[in-house]
Scaffold this active site. Structure first.
Site, PDB file in Angstrom:
ATOM      1  N   ARG A   1       0.864  -1.215  -0.266  1.00  0.00           N
ATOM      2  CA  ARG A   1       0.065   0.013  -0.036  1.00  0.00           C
ATOM      3  C   ARG A   1       0.812   1.211  -0.029  1.00  0.00           C
ATOM      4  O   ARG A   1       0.526   2.271  -0.586  1.00  0.00           O
ATOM      5  CB  ARG A   1      -0.998  -0.175   1.347  1.00  0.00           C
ATOM      6  CG  ARG A   1      -2.178  -0.854   0.895  1.00  0.00           C
ATOM      7  CD  ARG A   1      -3.113  -1.041   2.311  1.00  0.00           C
ATOM      8  NE  ARG A   1      -4.263  -1.845   1.987  1.00  0.00           N
ATOM      9  CZ  ARG A   1      -5.152  -2.392   2.708  1.00  0.00           C
ATOM     10  NH1 ARG A   1      -4.778  -2.310   4.215  1.00  0.00           N
ATOM     11  NH2 ARG A   1      -6.194  -3.519   2.534  1.00  0.00           N
TER      12      ARG A   1
ATOM     13  N   TYR B   1      -5.506  -0.407  -6.606  1.00  0.00           N
ATOM     14  CA  TYR B   1      -4.520  -1.407  -6.149  1.00  0.00           C
ATOM     15  C   TYR B   1      -4.770  -1.650  -4.741  1.00  0.00           C
ATOM     16  O   TYR B   1      -5.080  -0.476  -3.928  1.00  0.00           O
ATOM     17  CB  TYR B   1      -3.060  -1.046  -6.496  1.00  0.00           C
ATOM     18  CG  TYR B   1      -2.653  -1.780  -7.867  1.00  0.00           C
ATOM     19  CD1 TYR B   1      -3.304  -3.016  -8.395  1.00  0.00           C
ATOM     20  CD2 TYR B   1      -1.729  -1.205  -8.820  1.00  0.00           C
ATOM     21  CE1 TYR B   1      -2.793  -3.493  -9.424  1.00  0.00           C
ATOM     22  CE2 TYR B   1      -1.343  -1.389  -9.732  1.00  0.00           C
ATOM     23  CZ  TYR B   1      -1.714  -2.689 -10.253  1.00  0.00           C
ATOM     24  OH  TYR B   1      -1.123  -3.277 -11.455  1.00  0.00           O
ATOM     25  N   GLU B   2      -4.302  -2.953  -4.259  1.00  0.00           N
ATOM     26  CA  GLU B   2      -4.234  -3.183  -2.951  1.00  0.00           C
ATOM     27  C   GLU B   2      -5.392  -2.534  -1.890  1.00  0.00           C
ATOM     28  O   GLU B   2      -4.900  -2.034  -0.819  1.00  0.00           O
ATOM     29  CB  GLU B   2      -2.708  -2.525  -2.341  1.00  0.00           C
ATOM     30  CG  GLU B   2      -1.568  -2.912  -3.291  1.00  0.00           C
ATOM     31  CD  GLU B   2      -1.450  -4.229  -3.525  1.00  0.00           C
ATOM     32  OE1 GLU B   2      -2.050  -5.133  -2.647  1.00  0.00           O
ATOM     33  OE2 GLU B   2      -0.987  -4.724  -4.642  1.00  0.00           O
ATOM     34  N   GLY B   3      -6.449  -2.877  -2.162  1.00  0.00           N
ATOM     35  CA  GLY B   3      -7.465  -2.461  -1.374  1.00  0.00           C
ATOM     36  C   GLY B   3      -7.885  -1.085  -2.146  1.00  0.00           C
ATOM     37  O   GLY B   3      -7.109   0.052  -1.809  1.00  0.00           O
TER      38      GLY B   3
END
Length: 581
Positions: free
Chosen positions: A292, A431-433
């Protein structure tokens, strides 16, 4: 347009973020000259090797045929050079073959990587996340045989979470792991959206895969984490037979065409458990949190690339007359263009500062000798991580969009390259949540840490900086705007802490934007104060950027606070039928 690595701005942002104090105490061998040499060398590599591949990567992309993925032209050779020069091992522990440098230094280097070639940077970025997960939770065998090769860059790593029916809701994943009777496991299932899930740049790809055992508890409590390499690893570290996993296809995407996004199929693939059974989600979050922050840096990098191109175009494109000189002039002399460019630059500097500050805090959270200092740094790092990821990637999209606008009609034409930056940038908020999930994490978990004191302490520090600005005649108004922004953030925070459920979730996204806007102003304020009243043009720009940001961004803080506290009643009442055509 030629890319120029922003080495000077990165070095200054690191200094203001507290990098010098960090290195003096915890990395004494990394003096100012050595740190500058690292940044300069990274700048040269990204400028000379990676940036020239960005356009061909977009035009030709990765390819898939006969169950194999081939990297875009030049990418495999560039990756091998990247690994050979040691860029993959910057912050990894020396015991695993790493250089043991600060995380903040790695982030600064990777910003240049992503700016030069975002599709390329995704590959080593995910390997960094796999390194962190195995270093913390891997078995002795995994640390002996796999981890050093990930650190060296000989092999790459991936994250396998998403399935067709299980995106952000990982409780719904169905990939199963069955004990093989020999202490290992066999994996069966399908994963989608696996970045660099297969390629020809290295001999092996090591997949970290979430799956559940047949007798595991339902939901997220029954998820375990497994390591499944493309080629099995023998006890002497050599490669064995091909494992029972393969890409079924690669996606055709809006952007990042040179980054192969794979559908991965596991058909009895041999795997090893990583960490403890049924603790896979917690273990994977080591990778997720590392990724993140790196994705936030991606947002900064692509914004920097788009800004550089827009600035060059504005200085070259001649149209109309300057309102200042009255003569025919480049469009840089039009106030609206210059306003946009200053806003782009200010937001890049703010986002860069937030990400690098979070990186310094990550280092202090590991290394500070005083337990209270260590705990405080870790808590602020956790608070800032969703902001660094979401706010910075939104900045990436906004700046790239403004770059297209500055190019006018030529920005909409692929040949100029401005459109690629916009297309590439658009994945980072997902991306990534997704950024909405980051906002929910911020208001649902991070604000309540230590009964809200983590944000309270940050707001108090920002208020002190706002007061310091008023001591300089040229920054009085910026100080007033920052103080108003801090008060708006404090009021919104208090409201969220007293409202839970749908009300807080409805206000989560505007709250994250408010927090990012205000903290970004705080970063620019610290930079303006650190720049002093220098005669150097680039340092003179720091106070100017703060003033511009205060007028165009911080001025909107009270309105964002109103959006935060609007509640969810209106949302609950509206039906889909009412919104439909």
């Amino acid at each position: 347009m030629t890319f120029r690595a922003p080495v000077r701005d990165l070095a200054f942002a690191l200094k203001v973020a507290g990098f010098d104090e960090l290195t003096a105490k915890h990395f004494p061998e990394l003096d100012a000259d050595t740190a500058a040499a690292v940044l300069e060398a990274a700048g040269a590599f990204t400028t000379d090797v990676l940036a020239p591949l960005n356009r061909v990567g977009d035009q030709q992309g990765a390819s898939f045929a006969d169950g194999q993925v081939t990297a875009a032209p030049g990418f495999a050779e560039a990756y091998r050079a990247f690994a050979e020069q040691g860029w993959n091992s910057l912050s990894a522990e020396p015991e695993h073959g790493g250089q043991g440098l600060p995380k903040a230094m790695e982030l600064a280097v990777f910003e240049m990587v992503h700016a030069a070639n975002m599709a390329f940077g995704l590959c080593p970025m995910l390997t960094q996340a796999a390194i962190e997960a195995l270093a913390l939770h891997g078995t002795e065998r995994q640390k002996r045989l796999v981890l050093p090769r990930l650190v060296s860059g000989e092999w790459t790593g991936t994250m396998n979470l998403t399935e067709p029916q299980a995106g952000s809701d990982l409780a719904a994943l169905t990939t199963r792991a069955e004990p093989d009777g020999n202490g290992g496991y066999r994996l069966f299932g399908q994963k989608i959206f696996i970045t660099w899930g297969d390629h020809d740049a290295t001999d092996n790809v090591c997949h970290l895969v979430l799956a559940r055992l047949p007798d595991a508890p339902p939901g997220v409590k029954g998820i375990s984490l497994f390591l499944a390499p493309k080629f099995l690893v023998n006890e002497d570290g050599s490669l064995g037979e091909r494992n029972g996993l393969a890409p079924a296809s690669i996606e055709h995407k809006l952007g990042i065409h040179a980054s192969p996004t794979c559908v991965m199929v596991f058909e009895g693939a041999r795997a090893e458990l990583v960490g403890e059974l049924n603790q896979g989600l917690a273990h994977m979050f080591v990778m997720m949190n590392a990724a993140r922050l790196q994705v936030g840096v991606e947002g900064v990098g692509i914004a920097e690339r788009a800004f550089q191109q827009a600035l060059a175009y504005a200085q070259d494109r001649r149209q109309g007359r300057s309102p200042w000189s009255g003569e025919a002039a480049p469009i840089y002399d039009h106030p609206d263009i210059r306003r946009a460019l200053m806003l782009m630059k200010a937001k890049i500097e703010a986002a860069r500062g937030i990400c690098l500050t979070t990186g310094v805090l990550a280092d202090l959270g590991r290394l500070a000798e005083d337990p209270a200092r260590r705990a405080g740094a870790k808590a602020r790092q956790e608070l800032l991580t969703p902001i660094a990821k979401a706010w910075s990637t939104d900045v990436g999209v906004e700046v790239a969009s403004m770059g297209v606008q500055i190019h006018g009609g030529m920005g909409f034409i692929e040949e100029t390259g401005a459109a690629q930056h916009y297309r590439d940038a658009r994945i980072a908020p997902i991306y990534e949540g997704t950024n909405g999930i980051q906002a929910m994490d911020l208001v649902g978990r991070k604000l309540s840490m230590a009964e809200g004191s983590v944000m309270d302490e940050l707001c108090a520090e920002m208020a002190m900086t706002a007061e310091a600005l008023t001591e300089r005649r040229d920054l009085v108004e910026a100080g007033r705007r920052l103080a108003e922004g801090v008060r708006a953030l404090e009021a919104a925070t208090d409201w969220l802490l007293s409202h839970r459920g749908a009300d807080s979730l409805a206000g989560a996204t505007p709250y994250l934007k408010l927090a990012g806007d205000v903290i970004g102003g705080f970063v620019l304020a610290r930079q303006a104060l650190a720049a002093g009243e220098s005669d150097e043009a680039w340092l003179q720009a720091k106070p100017a950027l703060l003033r511009h940001y205060a007028a165009h961004v911080l001025a909107g803080a009270p309105g964002l606070a109103a959006a935060v506290t609007a509640g969810a009643e209106e949302l609950e009442a509206i039906s889909a039928e009412a919104l439909s055509a």
